[in-house]
Structure formats: structure tokens, C-alpha cells
Design an enzyme around this catalytic site. Structure first.
Site, PDB file in Angstrom:
ATOM      1  N   GLY A 106     -50.778 -14.961  46.201  1.00  0.00           N
ATOM      2  CA  GLY A 106     -50.517 -13.808  47.052  1.00  0.00           C
ATOM      3  C   GLY A 106     -51.588 -13.706  48.119  1.00  0.00           C
ATOM      4  O   GLY A 106     -52.677 -14.258  47.971  1.00  0.00           O
ATOM      5  N   GLN A 165     -57.011  -9.866  54.472  1.00  0.00           N
ATOM      6  CA  GLN A 165     -57.761 -11.051  54.050  1.00  0.00           C
ATOM      7  C   GLN A 165     -57.853 -12.108  55.142  1.00  0.00           C
ATOM      8  O   GLN A 165     -58.680 -13.018  55.060  1.00  0.00           O
ATOM      9  CB  GLN A 165     -57.110 -11.684  52.813  1.00  0.00           C
ATOM     10  CG  GLN A 165     -57.220 -10.827  51.575  1.00  0.00           C
ATOM     11  CD  GLN A 165     -56.658 -11.563  50.378  1.00  0.00           C
ATOM     12  OE1 GLN A 165     -55.463 -11.519  50.130  1.00  0.00           O
ATOM     13  NE2 GLN A 165     -57.506 -12.261  49.647  1.00  0.00           N
ATOM     14  N   CYS A 219     -59.313 -14.133  43.520  1.00  0.00           N
ATOM     15  CA  CYS A 219     -58.984 -13.651  44.855  1.00  0.00           C
ATOM     16  C   CYS A 219     -59.532 -14.649  45.873  1.00  0.00           C
ATOM     17  O   CYS A 219     -60.677 -15.078  45.756  1.00  0.00           O
ATOM     18  CB  CYS A 219     -59.621 -12.278  45.072  1.00  0.00           C
ATOM     19  SG  CYS A 219     -59.286 -11.559  46.686  1.00  0.00           S
ATOM     20  N   LEU A 220     -58.714 -15.005  46.867  1.00  0.00           N
ATOM     21  CA  LEU A 220     -59.176 -15.949  47.887  1.00  0.00           C
ATOM     22  C   LEU A 220     -60.396 -15.411  48.630  1.00  0.00           C
ATOM     23  O   LEU A 220     -61.172 -16.189  49.173  1.00  0.00           O
ATOM     24  CB  LEU A 220     -58.046 -16.250  48.883  1.00  0.00           C
ATOM     25  CG  LEU A 220     -56.871 -17.084  48.362  1.00  0.00           C
ATOM     26  CD1 LEU A 220     -55.768 -17.152  49.421  1.00  0.00           C
ATOM     27  CD2 LEU A 220     -57.303 -18.479  47.949  1.00  0.00           C
ATOM     28  N   HIS A 243     -52.237  -6.314  43.003  1.00  0.00           N
ATOM     29  CA  HIS A 243     -53.483  -6.842  43.590  1.00  0.00           C
ATOM     30  C   HIS A 243     -53.408  -6.817  45.126  1.00  0.00           C
ATOM     31  O   HIS A 243     -54.357  -6.387  45.789  1.00  0.00           O
ATOM     32  CB  HIS A 243     -53.693  -8.276  43.061  1.00  0.00           C
ATOM     33  CG  HIS A 243     -54.894  -8.995  43.601  1.00  0.00           C
ATOM     34  ND1 HIS A 243     -55.913  -9.454  42.794  1.00  0.00           N
ATOM     35  CD2 HIS A 243     -55.234  -9.357  44.870  1.00  0.00           C
ATOM     36  CE1 HIS A 243     -56.830 -10.056  43.560  1.00  0.00           C
ATOM     37  NE2 HIS A 243     -56.441 -10.013  44.818  1.00  0.00           N
ATOM     38  N   GLU A 244     -52.269  -7.244  45.663  1.00  0.00           N
ATOM     39  CA  GLU A 244     -52.142  -7.315  47.129  1.00  0.00           C
ATOM     40  C   GLU A 244     -52.041  -5.922  47.757  1.00  0.00           C
ATOM     41  O   GLU A 244     -52.601  -5.683  48.828  1.00  0.00           O
ATOM     42  CB  GLU A 244     -50.948  -8.178  47.545  1.00  0.00           C
ATOM     43  CG  GLU A 244     -50.967  -9.623  47.033  1.00  0.00           C
ATOM     44  CD  GLU A 244     -52.285 -10.350  47.242  1.00  0.00           C
ATOM     45  OE1 GLU A 244     -53.006 -10.040  48.200  1.00  0.00           O
ATOM     46  OE2 GLU A 244     -52.601 -11.229  46.418  1.00  0.00           O
ATOM     47  N   HIS A 266     -55.356  -4.481  48.287  1.00  0.00           N
ATOM     48  CA  HIS A 266     -56.025  -4.975  49.504  1.00  0.00           C
ATOM     49  C   HIS A 266     -55.687  -4.102  50.716  1.00  0.00           C
ATOM     50  O   HIS A 266     -56.527  -3.895  51.587  1.00  0.00           O
ATOM     51  CB  HIS A 266     -55.576  -6.404  49.819  1.00  0.00           C
ATOM     52  CG  HIS A 266     -56.379  -7.472  49.118  1.00  0.00           C
ATOM     53  ND1 HIS A 266     -57.739  -7.623  49.303  1.00  0.00           N
ATOM     54  CD2 HIS A 266     -56.017  -8.451  48.256  1.00  0.00           C
ATOM     55  CE1 HIS A 266     -58.172  -8.650  48.583  1.00  0.00           C
ATOM     56  NE2 HIS A 266     -57.144  -9.171  47.924  1.00  0.00           N
TER      57      HIS A 266
HETATM   58 ZN    ZN Z   1     -57.197 -10.749  46.605  1.00  0.00          ZN
END
Ligand code: ZN
Length: 175
Positions: free
Chosen positions: A46, A51, A93-94, A139-140, A143
């Protein structure tokens, strides 16, 4: 081709509340496509627009990885309507590369959103998700509100996790 790059923990763009999308423009369709490519190339399940430096309410999800369909799902202005249960799952997480930690979150979620289809069409959807799909959506959406997964772990654990991550970043290791 895309010119996107990942924003890393500490970047203020990750802490802002993102703005809702008012119009589906060609630019938005193009941007979300680039987001999808970037996510898949970065081996993310995701990705949220902040991000990659844009504070707008757009998320992408790798449906193929989740075995939920083909390609990348693009959700615009997603809103959580209902949650149920509570379960722990390891998350990464990226934007915090190399850190994985158990996070408690609802087990099931119902989300309303606009789904942007690959041909540029838009439709209203209500998604009922469980398991990893629910996890990615929650999670997204976090963000989009400036919340990172480390904020969801207890404070004493969080300090250990962040310190560990900072050490690994300094030594150049990402896992
Ligand atoms: Zn993340």
C-alpha cells in the site's frame, strides 16, 4: 516512468492532515497511476500520497499481492464507516524502511471511497475488508491524517523501535 521518491520518517509532509480531492482531473489520474507503479516497484502493498510528498487523500493498494483481484486499487477520499475486533499484526512502512513491529488494529473495516479505475472512470464503493486487506487500508488512511504505524504502538515500545531504526539507518542497513 515516474519521478516520485519516498519521504522518510522525520519529513514534515508525513505529519500533515491531507486535503480531500475535489475534482478528478487528468493530472490526478496520472499521479495515481505513477503512485501505483512506484508502490509495486518499491515492493509496497500500500502507499499513501503523503509518502511521495503530496498531501492529498489518495491511497493505492496492491490487489494482486492481496489476492483480491488484478493490479492496483486507487481509493480517493476514503472514509472509515465501521470497525470491528482487534488483532495484532506485524507492519512495516516504506517511509520507515527496515522497521517491522506488531501493531494492534481493528480486525475488520468498512470503508467508503471513490475508486479510480484504470481507464480513468470513477465509482463510489463500499469495501468490507478483513485480514491483511483491512490492515493495509487502515495503515494507509492513517497516513492521510499524519499518523504513522509507530504511533500505534505503546510508548515504551515505540522508543525502542525508533532507536533501533535510527541505528540501522546510521549504519546503512535497511533490514
Ligand atoms: Zn506506511
Amino acid at each position: 516512468m515516474d519521478d516520485l521518491s519516498i519521504r522518510i520518517y522525520g519529513d514534515p509532509v508525513l505529519r500533515k492532515v491531507s486535503a480531500p480531492i475535489e475534482d478528478i482531473t487528468g493530472e490526478l489520474v496520472d499521479f495515481s497511476r505513477r503512485m501505483g507503479h512506484f508502490m509495486v516497484r518499491s515492493h509496497g502493498i500500500g502507499l499513501a500520497a503523503p509518502q511521495v510528498g503530496k498531501n492529498i487523500r489518495v491511497i493505492t493498494i496492491d490487489l494482486e499481492y492481496l489476492e483480491r483481484g488484478r493490479g492496483v486499487q486507487v481509493l480517493i477520499n476514503p472514509v472509515i464507516k465501521y470497525v470491528e475486533g482487534r488483532t495484532a499484526m506485524e507492519e512495516g512502512c516504506l517511509s520507515i524502511p527496515g522497521l517491522y513491529w506488531n501493531v494492534l488494529r481493528p480486525e475488520k473495516v468498512v470503508v467508503q471511497a471513490l475508486e479510480l479505475l484504470p481507464n480513468g472512470d470513477v465509482r463510489e464503493v463500499e469495501i468490507e475488508a478483513g485480514g491483511l486487506y483491512a490492515r493495509v487500508i487502515l495503515h494507509e488512511i492513517d497516513h492521510l491524517d499524519g499518523v504513522l504505524f509507530v504511533d500505534r504502538i505503546p510508548e515504551d515500545e515505540r522508543r525502542i523501535a525508533i532507536a533501533k531504526w535510527k541505528r540501522s539507518m546510521r549504519s546503512g542497513r535497511t533490514s
